[in-house]
Design an enzyme around this catalytic site. Sequence first.
Site, PDB file in Angstrom:
ATOM      1  CB  SER A  36      -0.890   0.033   1.237  1.00  0.00           C
ATOM      2  OG  SER A  36      -1.651  -1.133   1.332  1.00  0.00           O
TER       3      SER A  36
HETATM    4  N1  SAH Z   1      -1.400  -3.823   3.599  1.00  0.00           N
HETATM    5  C1  SAH Z   1      -0.562  -4.402   2.603  1.00  0.00           C
HETATM    6  C2  SAH Z   1      -1.078  -4.227   1.216  1.00  0.00           C
HETATM    7  C3  SAH Z   1      -2.057  -5.195   0.890  1.00  0.00           C
HETATM    8  S1  SAH Z   1      -2.668  -5.257  -0.730  1.00  0.00           S
HETATM    9  C4  SAH Z   1       0.814  -3.796   2.626  1.00  0.00           C
HETATM   10  O1  SAH Z   1       1.047  -2.843   3.354  1.00  0.00           O
HETATM   11  O2  SAH Z   1       1.668  -4.300   1.914  1.00  0.00           O
HETATM   12  C5  SAH Z   1      -4.088  -6.192  -0.362  1.00  0.00           C
HETATM   13  C6  SAH Z   1      -3.826  -7.593   0.097  1.00  0.00           C
HETATM   14  O3  SAH Z   1      -5.090  -8.147   0.424  1.00  0.00           O
HETATM   15  C7  SAH Z   1      -3.217  -8.490  -0.959  1.00  0.00           C
HETATM   16  O4  SAH Z   1      -2.058  -9.046  -0.492  1.00  0.00           O
HETATM   17  C8  SAH Z   1      -4.306  -9.528  -1.193  1.00  0.00           C
HETATM   18  O5  SAH Z   1      -3.771 -10.814  -1.463  1.00  0.00           O
HETATM   19  C9  SAH Z   1      -5.056  -9.524   0.123  1.00  0.00           C
HETATM   20  N2  SAH Z   1      -6.438 -10.020   0.110  1.00  0.00           N
HETATM   21  C10 SAH Z   1      -7.379  -9.856  -0.825  1.00  0.00           C
HETATM   22  N3  SAH Z   1      -8.513 -10.456  -0.435  1.00  0.00           N
HETATM   23  C11 SAH Z   1      -8.277 -11.007   0.779  1.00  0.00           C
HETATM   24  C12 SAH Z   1      -9.050 -11.752   1.695  1.00  0.00           C
HETATM   25  N4  SAH Z   1     -10.327 -12.058   1.471  1.00  0.00           N
HETATM   26  N5  SAH Z   1      -8.473 -12.141   2.836  1.00  0.00           N
HETATM   27  C13 SAH Z   1      -7.190 -11.853   3.114  1.00  0.00           C
HETATM   28  N6  SAH Z   1      -6.400 -11.152   2.271  1.00  0.00           N
HETATM   29  C14 SAH Z   1      -6.939 -10.734   1.120  1.00  0.00           C
END
Ligand code: SAH
Length: 655
Positions: A62
Amino acid sequence: MLDFEHARHRMVEAHIARRGVHDKRVLNALRQVAREQFVDEGFEEFAYEDSPLPIGSGQTISQPFIVAKMAEMAEIEATDRVLEIGTGSGYAAAVLAELAEHVFTVERHRSLAQQAERRLNAAGYRNIEVRVGDGTKGWQDKAPFDAIVVAAAAKSIPLGLQEQLEIGGRLIIPVGEDPYSQRLVRLTRIAANKFEEEDLGGVMFVPLIGEQGGHDENAPSAREVRPPPLPRQIARAAEDLPAIDDPAFGAMFDRFGSRRVVLLGEASHGTSEFYRARAAVTRRLLQRHGFTIVAVEADWPDAAQINRYVRAEERQSEAQPFQRFPTWMWRNTEVSEFVGWLHEYNRDVPDHAKAGFYGLDLYNMSGSIATVLAYLDKVDAEAAAVARERYGCLMPWQNEPTTYGRAALRSGYRTCEEAVVRQCMDLFERSMAEGDGALLDAKQSARLVASAERYYRVMYYGGAETWNLRDRHMFETLDQLLEAHGPDSKAVVWAHNSHIGDARHTVMGTVRDELNIGQLCRERFGARTALIGFGTDTGTVACASDWDGEMEVKDVNPSLPNSFERLCHDSGKPSFLLDFGRHGQLGDDLAAPRPERYIGVIYRPETERLSHYMDSSVSRQFDAFVWFDRTSAVTPLTMSADSTGKVPDTFPFGI
Ligand code: SAH
């Protein structure tokens, strides 16, 4: 070695505090977490830019700003238990762990969860638990939570998450089906059965994929957005433009005739209408309003050859101008016609009124880039590929995560710096000695010579520092041209919208600390500056897919639903002038930042939203905007050889 700590503090100041996150605990947390430890190897250099970066499995880390904003909105206290959905790289979890007592984080991709766990351990976090699973269902065993932060966009708010909130707890979640724009929502549980919902503004996240309120595995489709009322306001303020060839076209711009500098933009480097319209406006400013300087975003030595031609001076060099990539930018029928006109025009006016044609770019920039590439192609193909990517990025591009992958420096890159800079200096000295520099006044030559080596070092690496160096240089060149032509001199500038639209009103200025020639002109000349942007909805454009690639004619995607361009398109008018100076109310109504499209010499329609749109406040960025709903590619001139195999040398373009 990059100074990460310095970069981190700068990021917190420039990208986060300045954009409105004020919570001291949150800002401190962001100062604590070493973001470079959460990005893949090779990407450390970009760790403190405010962009999402790739982290594998098609996911992104993010943006720091959004992590900060969500943390602030979650109002986390030191005793809180926090649930995060979407661990990704683990970066946001680390930030949350700086603020809360305990963080639980769920990630659906096993490989990402494991990698995040390793990184969090290595960074010394002991108050974070990572689990693999579908986060739309929360983490029942660990509930309730004081705060839940969801890092992926849901279709609707998952019920399970609401139930796992403590009374008084806050859920921060992006909601919406459009893959490019969602709303960030805060849901506060004010009683067992009572929730309060607040809209925190527009955001863009990857989809939350899962059972409750998530999306299906297959990517969601873009949702139709209801047309807003702004297009009607635009239609009312829009002044219809006559055909470009009609003399009445130029007359529409008489209102800017008393300005010292009139900067004319373009939304691409390969659109016929933009060139022809700028030529029409320029002709009028020269003929009627006493302008004598035409200064363009091009190399000085090449433009100098055109200048000699239009001023009927003796030719100094055998080489034809603008033979290097991107050739179509100046070697096209539109420019050729204008140059022909300038030549004729100068014949009929007295010496003091004759117009000159000048290049503003870093002295011999494309020549130097060609030198760099030729050298790297010989000694280090991988470094050459990186260089091509980085030079392609001398235009707004920096949101496209995959681009970072191709532009990340490998160790071999630095090794070549010395040799490359030496070759660029050789080229520089040669072209000055050959007389290309003769047109420069002594002051400018001295300035160039003094800083040339630094220019080439900075230029070698591309990126943000090059951007500022280049725009400052363009401004100084313009300034010196004006000075050399006397106190009453006036200049028309042709450069891309990204150079002439005041950077302070785009992400370039607000987030990336980039400035540009438009901003510098406003700072220097105040109300005697006119910044005029140009834009289009769709049509064709001349461009390349990569730096140094063949010219192609590509279709321009229709503009995005939430873009400034879409508002113009929805006005229903084919071409118009929007004068924000005359329509202050419209200017105010349009002041909110929204995506604006920037196509450079490179156009990648496949990744358009991320690589070519940048949030901009168009009515603040420009004094006026020129719209052509449909546009077409410029016609490049071919450099055909005659029967003897020699390239004909008819001046200036050899046709
Ligand atoms: N907060 C993270 C960025 C995440 S991007 C950082 O700082 O790097 C969003 C993430 O949500 C991705 O890795 C994706 O695989 C995950 N994601 C999507 N749907 C999800 C779900 N239902 N449960 C858990 N993770 C999920």
